[in-house]
Design an enzyme around this catalytic site. Structure first.
Site, PDB file in Angstrom:
ATOM      1  CE  LYS A 112     -91.775 -59.672 -62.285  1.00  7.13           C
ATOM      2  NZ  LYS A 112     -92.152 -60.857 -63.076  1.00  7.13           N
TER       3      LYS A 112
HETATM    4  N1  GLU Z   1     -90.366 -62.138 -66.126  1.00  3.84           N
HETATM    5  C1  GLU Z   1     -90.665 -63.259 -66.468  1.00  3.84           C
HETATM    6  C2  GLU Z   1     -91.932 -63.705 -65.700  1.00  3.84           C
HETATM    7  O1  GLU Z   1     -92.603 -62.857 -65.279  1.00  3.84           O
HETATM    8  C3  GLU Z   1     -89.525 -64.563 -66.591  1.00  3.84           C
HETATM    9  C4  GLU Z   1     -88.968 -64.698 -65.122  1.00  3.84           C
HETATM   10  C5  GLU Z   1     -87.710 -65.661 -64.919  1.00  3.84           C
HETATM   11  O2  GLU Z   1     -87.493 -66.315 -66.047  1.00  3.84           O
HETATM   12  O3  GLU Z   1     -87.346 -66.016 -64.094  1.00  3.84           O
HETATM   13  O4  GLU Z   1     -92.176 -64.713 -65.539  1.00  3.84           O
END
Ligand code: GLU
Length: 421
Positions: A112
């Site tokens: 993240k």
């Molecule tokens: N931000 C989204 C999540 O928390 C998608 C992450 C992604 O597609 O890599 O799952």
């Protein structure tokens, strides 16, 4: 099996994720050495992100990227722009991504990123400068086989287009470095609404298993961004009655049901939810909204909005975690004791990363899928994951969140073991 008590105290998002990890690791009987390996992130990156603002002044922001675990594939997860973004929160969210990719079974690890910034204060040019500088500073820590960012809170397809372009300056055309790109720029049709579609599918499949009637069910949704608004649309189309929605400015409540297509049109014109005109609706604060009498409550905004201060007053029968970590695990027991079922984030909002995976496949194969194919494959994966999770929860006699963590941790621990140390 060692029973771990859930402390009745306010936990940070990271404490909550670690608590769940400990509970599930104990249920699995995981060795202490493996616990240490999976609890600590592989890499934490903090960078300085300087930009020249529109007034010609220098502004310096702080950016983070945490790569939690990559045993099952390249690190994967979104990038958020938020005034409270910090290393501990990003670390918690990166771990959630590790378990999420394992639960939905896509071949990625978890990561993240975030920049501590209030994006509402930045112009489009400043946002572009910030995104490009952050991408530069992440350098070779990202890449299509290393770590693949995606949109998250306050970022979108445009953000990903800038990231792809900036990465491409040094590496040549590399669409697979990020997902959630615009469709015109190697994105995939259906990615934008994928998380919302997945939330609906997760609820629909769970409702079938529970014999719970979704037709005319009263639904409350907190958050009307990408995830909240698309979830509202899918549930509205499925025959649910969306009685309340909110954004950061507040919410509106109409027990007869809101006109969701019209609210979405208003949102697209930039009208905040509380300013939407519905003569039969009354305004509610975000706090009140969570406590409304309803069948399904869908928190789709920020972390730990349901915690010790309001858990006793939640009146929903089902909570679907469309946001990441909206319910503090400290109150899971309180909610469960009151007969409230929780469909946990690592399952409920996994539709986004699932379609990110489809986008990545397309990019590395230089192919294009049609939208029907994306929808079918997403539906298959979501329904399968819900059924599997419910089976594990029943067999192990645990709640759905513990079952999800058990599935995720078990898959990652096996991959780690097989790779060797
Ligand atoms: N931000 C989204 C999540 O928390 C998608 C992450 C992604 O597609 O890599 O799952």
């Amino acid at each position: 099996m060692a029973v771990i008590e859930r402390p009745r105290e306010k936990l940070s998002t990271l404490d909550g994720v670690n608590l769940m990890f400990d509970i599930a690791a104990s249920c699995l009987g995981l060795k202490e050495s493996m616990r240490q390996l999976l609890r600590v992130p592989y890499r934490q990156i903090q960078v300085e992100v300087p930009i020249v603002n529109d007034a010609g002044e220098l502004e310096v922001y702080t950016g983070y990227r945490v790569q939690h675990d990559g045993a099952r594939g390249p690190y994967k997860g979104g990038i958020r722009y938020h005034p409270t973004a910090n290393m501990d929160e990003v670390r918690a969210l990166a771990a959630i991504m590790t378990w999420k990719t394992a639960v939905i079974d896509v071949p990625f690890g978890g990561a993240k990123g975030g920049v501590m910034v209030d994006p509402r204060r930045l112009s489009a040019r400043e946002l572009e400068a910030l995104t490009r500088k952050f991408t530069q500073r992440l350098g070779d820590f990202i890449g299509p086989y290393r770590d693949i960012p995606a949109p998250d809170m306050n970022t979108n397809a445009q953000t990903m287009a800038w990231m792809m372009d900036e990465y491409g300056r040094r590496h040549g055309f590399t669409p697979g470095v990020v997902t959630g790109k615009p469709v015109e720029l190697w994105g995939i049709r259906g990615r934008e609404e994928a998380t919302g579609r997945g939330v609906w599918l997760a609820l629909d499949e769970a409702a079938r298993q529970w014999d719970f009637e979704l037709q005319d069910a009263r639904v409350v949704i907190q958050g009307f961004g990408n995830v909240g608004s698309h979830t509202a649309r899918f549930l509205h189309e499925a025959g649910c009655r969306i009685v309340a929605v909110s954004d950061v400015d507040g919410g509106i409540y109409n027990p007869d049901g809101l006109d969701i297509p019209d609210l979405i049109r208003a949102k697209n014109k930039g009208i905040p939810v509380p300013a939407y005109r519905d003569p039969d609706a009354r305004r509610v604060s975000n706090e009140e909204l969570l406590e409304l009498d309803c069948d399904v409550l869908i928190p789709a905004a920020i972390a730990h909005v349901i915690d010790l201060h309001n858990a006793e007053r939640i009146r929903a029968r089902i909570i679907v975690e469309a946001a990441n970590a909206p319910v503090s695990p400290a109150v899971d027991g309180i909610l469960e004791g009151r007969g409230i079922r929780i469909i946990p984030d690592v399952l409920a909002n996994a539709g986004g990363v699932t379609v990110s995976y489809f986008e990545w496949i397309q990019n590395i194969q230089m192919q294009a899928w049609d939208e029907d194919h994306v929808e079918r494959e997403l539906e298959r994966k979501m329904r399968q994951a819900v059924r599997h999770l419910m089976e594990v929860a029943e067999k192990e006699n645990v709640d759905m969140r513990t079952a999800a963590y058990m599935i995720g941790i078990d898959a990652v621990a096996r991959a780690r073991q097989l790779r060797g140390f």
